[in-house]
Design a protein around this motif. Structure first.
Motif, PDB file in Angstrom:
ATOM      1  N   SER A  96      47.728  37.966  42.322  1.00  0.00           N
ATOM      2  CA  SER A  96      48.394  38.670  41.221  1.00  0.00           C
ATOM      3  C   SER A  96      48.983  37.683  40.228  1.00  0.00           C
ATOM      4  O   SER A  96      49.010  37.948  39.021  1.00  0.00           O
ATOM      5  CB  SER A  96      49.490  39.592  41.747  1.00  0.00           C
ATOM      6  OG  SER A  96      48.911  40.657  42.450  1.00  0.00           O
ATOM      7  N   TYR A  97      49.443  36.543  40.721  1.00  0.00           N
ATOM      8  CA  TYR A  97      49.929  35.526  39.795  1.00  0.00           C
ATOM      9  C   TYR A  97      48.786  35.033  38.908  1.00  0.00           C
ATOM     10  O   TYR A  97      48.972  34.806  37.713  1.00  0.00           O
ATOM     11  CB  TYR A  97      50.600  34.342  40.497  1.00  0.00           C
ATOM     12  CG  TYR A  97      51.028  33.327  39.464  1.00  0.00           C
ATOM     13  CD1 TYR A  97      52.154  33.561  38.685  1.00  0.00           C
ATOM     14  CD2 TYR A  97      50.268  32.192  39.202  1.00  0.00           C
ATOM     15  CE1 TYR A  97      52.523  32.677  37.687  1.00  0.00           C
ATOM     16  CE2 TYR A  97      50.631  31.306  38.203  1.00  0.00           C
ATOM     17  CZ  TYR A  97      51.751  31.557  37.447  1.00  0.00           C
ATOM     18  OH  TYR A  97      52.111  30.694  36.452  1.00  0.00           O
ATOM     19  N   GLY A  98      47.597  34.868  39.479  1.00  0.00           N
ATOM     20  CA  GLY A  98      46.436  34.482  38.681  1.00  0.00           C
ATOM     21  C   GLY A  98      46.133  35.517  37.611  1.00  0.00           C
ATOM     22  O   GLY A  98      45.813  35.178  36.473  1.00  0.00           O
ATOM     23  N   GLY A  99      46.244  36.804  37.971  1.00  0.00           N
ATOM     24  CA  GLY A  99      46.041  37.871  36.988  1.00  0.00           C
ATOM     25  C   GLY A  99      47.097  37.837  35.900  1.00  0.00           C
ATOM     26  O   GLY A  99      46.787  38.003  34.713  1.00  0.00           O
ATOM     27  N   TYR A 100      48.340  37.620  36.295  1.00  0.00           N
ATOM     28  CA  TYR A 100      49.434  37.513  35.328  1.00  0.00           C
ATOM     29  C   TYR A 100      49.191  36.346  34.371  1.00  0.00           C
ATOM     30  O   TYR A 100      49.318  36.488  33.151  1.00  0.00           O
ATOM     31  CB  TYR A 100      50.765  37.337  36.074  1.00  0.00           C
ATOM     32  CG  TYR A 100      51.923  36.973  35.179  1.00  0.00           C
ATOM     33  CD1 TYR A 100      52.562  37.947  34.416  1.00  0.00           C
ATOM     34  CD2 TYR A 100      52.378  35.663  35.096  1.00  0.00           C
ATOM     35  CE1 TYR A 100      53.630  37.605  33.584  1.00  0.00           C
ATOM     36  CE2 TYR A 100      53.439  35.315  34.276  1.00  0.00           C
ATOM     37  CZ  TYR A 100      54.060  36.298  33.523  1.00  0.00           C
ATOM     38  OH  TYR A 100      55.101  35.963  32.696  1.00  0.00           O
ATOM     39  N   ASP A 101      48.828  35.201  34.928  1.00  0.00           N
ATOM     40  CA  ASP A 101      48.569  34.018  34.115  1.00  0.00           C
ATOM     41  C   ASP A 101      47.411  34.265  33.149  1.00  0.00           C
ATOM     42  O   ASP A 101      47.478  33.870  31.982  1.00  0.00           O
ATOM     43  CB  ASP A 101      48.262  32.823  35.015  1.00  0.00           C
ATOM     44  CG  ASP A 101      48.034  31.551  34.231  1.00  0.00           C
ATOM     45  OD1 ASP A 101      48.975  31.093  33.552  1.00  0.00           O
ATOM     46  OD2 ASP A 101      46.909  31.014  34.295  1.00  0.00           O
ATOM     47  N   PHE A 102      46.368  34.926  33.613  1.00  0.00           N
ATOM     48  CA  PHE A 102      45.220  35.243  32.765  1.00  0.00           C
ATOM     49  C   PHE A 102      45.642  36.121  31.590  1.00  0.00           C
ATOM     50  O   PHE A 102      45.349  35.814  30.436  1.00  0.00           O
ATOM     51  CB  PHE A 102      44.143  35.952  33.598  1.00  0.00           C
ATOM     52  CG  PHE A 102      42.911  36.303  32.823  1.00  0.00           C
ATOM     53  CD1 PHE A 102      41.848  35.419  32.748  1.00  0.00           C
ATOM     54  CD2 PHE A 102      42.800  37.525  32.173  1.00  0.00           C
ATOM     55  CE1 PHE A 102      40.708  35.735  32.032  1.00  0.00           C
ATOM     56  CE2 PHE A 102      41.661  37.855  31.453  1.00  0.00           C
ATOM     57  CZ  PHE A 102      40.610  36.951  31.379  1.00  0.00           C
ATOM     58  N   VAL A 103      46.332  37.211  31.901  1.00  0.00           N
ATOM     59  CA  VAL A 103      46.755  38.145  30.849  1.00  0.00           C
ATOM     60  C   VAL A 103      47.699  37.465  29.866  1.00  0.00           C
ATOM     61  O   VAL A 103      47.552  37.595  28.642  1.00  0.00           O
ATOM     62  CB  VAL A 103      47.404  39.411  31.461  1.00  0.00           C
ATOM     63  CG1 VAL A 103      48.084  40.257  30.400  1.00  0.00           C
ATOM     64  CG2 VAL A 103      46.355  40.225  32.207  1.00  0.00           C
ATOM     65  N   MET A 104      48.670  36.734  30.369  1.00  0.00           N
ATOM     66  CA  MET A 104      49.635  36.078  29.488  1.00  0.00           C
ATOM     67  C   MET A 104      48.968  34.988  28.644  1.00  0.00           C
ATOM     68  O   MET A 104      49.305  34.824  27.465  1.00  0.00           O
ATOM     69  CB  MET A 104      50.791  35.496  30.295  1.00  0.00           C
ATOM     70  CG  MET A 104      51.649  36.550  30.960  1.00  0.00           C
ATOM     71  SD  MET A 104      52.378  37.716  29.790  1.00  0.00           S
ATOM     72  CE  MET A 104      53.593  36.674  29.017  1.00  0.00           C
ATOM     73  N   SER A 105      48.035  34.255  29.217  1.00  0.00           N
ATOM     74  CA  SER A 105      47.327  33.218  28.462  1.00  0.00           C
ATOM     75  C   SER A 105      46.548  33.822  27.302  1.00  0.00           C
ATOM     76  O   SER A 105      46.495  33.244  26.215  1.00  0.00           O
ATOM     77  CB  SER A 105      46.367  32.447  29.371  1.00  0.00           C
ATOM     78  OG  SER A 105      47.084  31.715  30.328  1.00  0.00           O
ATOM     79  N   LEU A 106      45.945  34.984  27.532  1.00  0.00           N
ATOM     80  CA  LEU A 106      45.154  35.610  26.474  1.00  0.00           C
ATOM     81  C   LEU A 106      46.003  36.374  25.465  1.00  0.00           C
ATOM     82  O   LEU A 106      45.661  36.421  24.287  1.00  0.00           O
ATOM     83  CB  LEU A 106      44.104  36.545  27.073  1.00  0.00           C
ATOM     84  CG  LEU A 106      42.985  35.857  27.843  1.00  0.00           C
ATOM     85  CD1 LEU A 106      41.981  36.882  28.340  1.00  0.00           C
ATOM     86  CD2 LEU A 106      42.288  34.805  27.010  1.00  0.00           C
ATOM     87  N   THR A 107      47.091  36.964  25.911  1.00  0.00           N
ATOM     88  CA  THR A 107      47.880  37.794  24.992  1.00  0.00           C
ATOM     89  C   THR A 107      48.996  37.022  24.304  1.00  0.00           C
ATOM     90  O   THR A 107      49.307  37.296  23.148  1.00  0.00           O
ATOM     91  CB  THR A 107      48.490  39.011  25.718  1.00  0.00           C
ATOM     92  OG1 THR A 107      49.341  38.554  26.763  1.00  0.00           O
ATOM     93  CG2 THR A 107      47.401  39.926  26.263  1.00  0.00           C
TER      94      THR A 107
END
Length: 147
Positions: A23-34
Motif C-alpha cells: 500500500s505504501y508503494g501504491g501511495y508513493d505511485f499516486v503521490m508521485s503522479l499527482t
C-alpha cells in the motif's frame, strides 16, 4: 462433499503485512503522479534527485504499474484466498525485475546523485520481497488454500 482447506495462520500475517508494505508503494505511485515535485520535496528529495527521477523514460511506467498495482492486487487477492493472487504477484515480480534491470544495466545517463547511494540496495530488496510473495501465493495455491 468437498472438504474446505484450513487456512494457516501465516496466510493472514503474510497477507496483512504485504498489504501494508505494498500500500505504501501504491501511495508513493499516486503521490508521485499527482503531486510530483511537491511530494518529492516533502519526502526530502533535492534538485538532483528529482531530476534523476524525472528523467525516467515513459515506457518505464509499465513495469512500475505492474510492480506496484500487481502487488497491491496480489495482497488483497491473497487475503481473499483467491488463486489469482499468484498471477497478480507474478506480474508484480515481473515489474520489479524489469525495474531492477533498467536501473542496473540500462540507465547510465545521468548517473544517480550521490545522495541516493543509501537507496542502492532497495531495488534488490523489492525484487526479493516480490519473489517471496509470488512463491508464497503459488505454494498456498498448490496446497489448496487458495480457491
Amino acid at each position: 462433499m468437498i472438504e474446505a482447506k484450513k487456512v494457516p495462520w501465516h496466510l493472514w500475517v503474510v497477507g496483512v503485512v504485504s498489504l501494508l508494505w505494498n500500500s505504501y508503494g501504491g501511495y508513493d505511485f499516486v503521490m508521485s503522479l499527482t503531486q510530483g515535485e511537491a511530494y518529492m520535496r516533502a519526502a526530502g528529495m533535492n534538485d538532483a534527485m528529482i531530476a534523476y527521477y524525472n528523467a525516467m523514460p515513459t515506457w518505464m511506467y509499465v513495469p512500475w504499474v505492474l510492480g506496484v498495482w500487481g502487488a497491491v492486487a496480489g495482497s488483497i487477492l491473497l487475503l481473499l484466498r483467491s488463486r489469482f493472487a499468484v498471477h497478480a504477484f507474478g506480474l508484480s515480480l515481473l515489474g520489479a525485475v524489469v525495474s531492477l534491470l533498467y536501473g542496473q544495466f540500462i540507465d547510465k545517463a545521468p548517473p544517480p546523485p550521490p545522495e541516493m547511494a543509501i537507496m542502492a540496495s532497495m531495488p534488490y530488496i523489492i525484487v526479493l520481497i516480490a519473489a517471496f510473495l509470488a512463491w508464497y501465493a503459488w505454494t498456498m495455491g498448490k496446497k489448496g488454500v487458495l480457491r
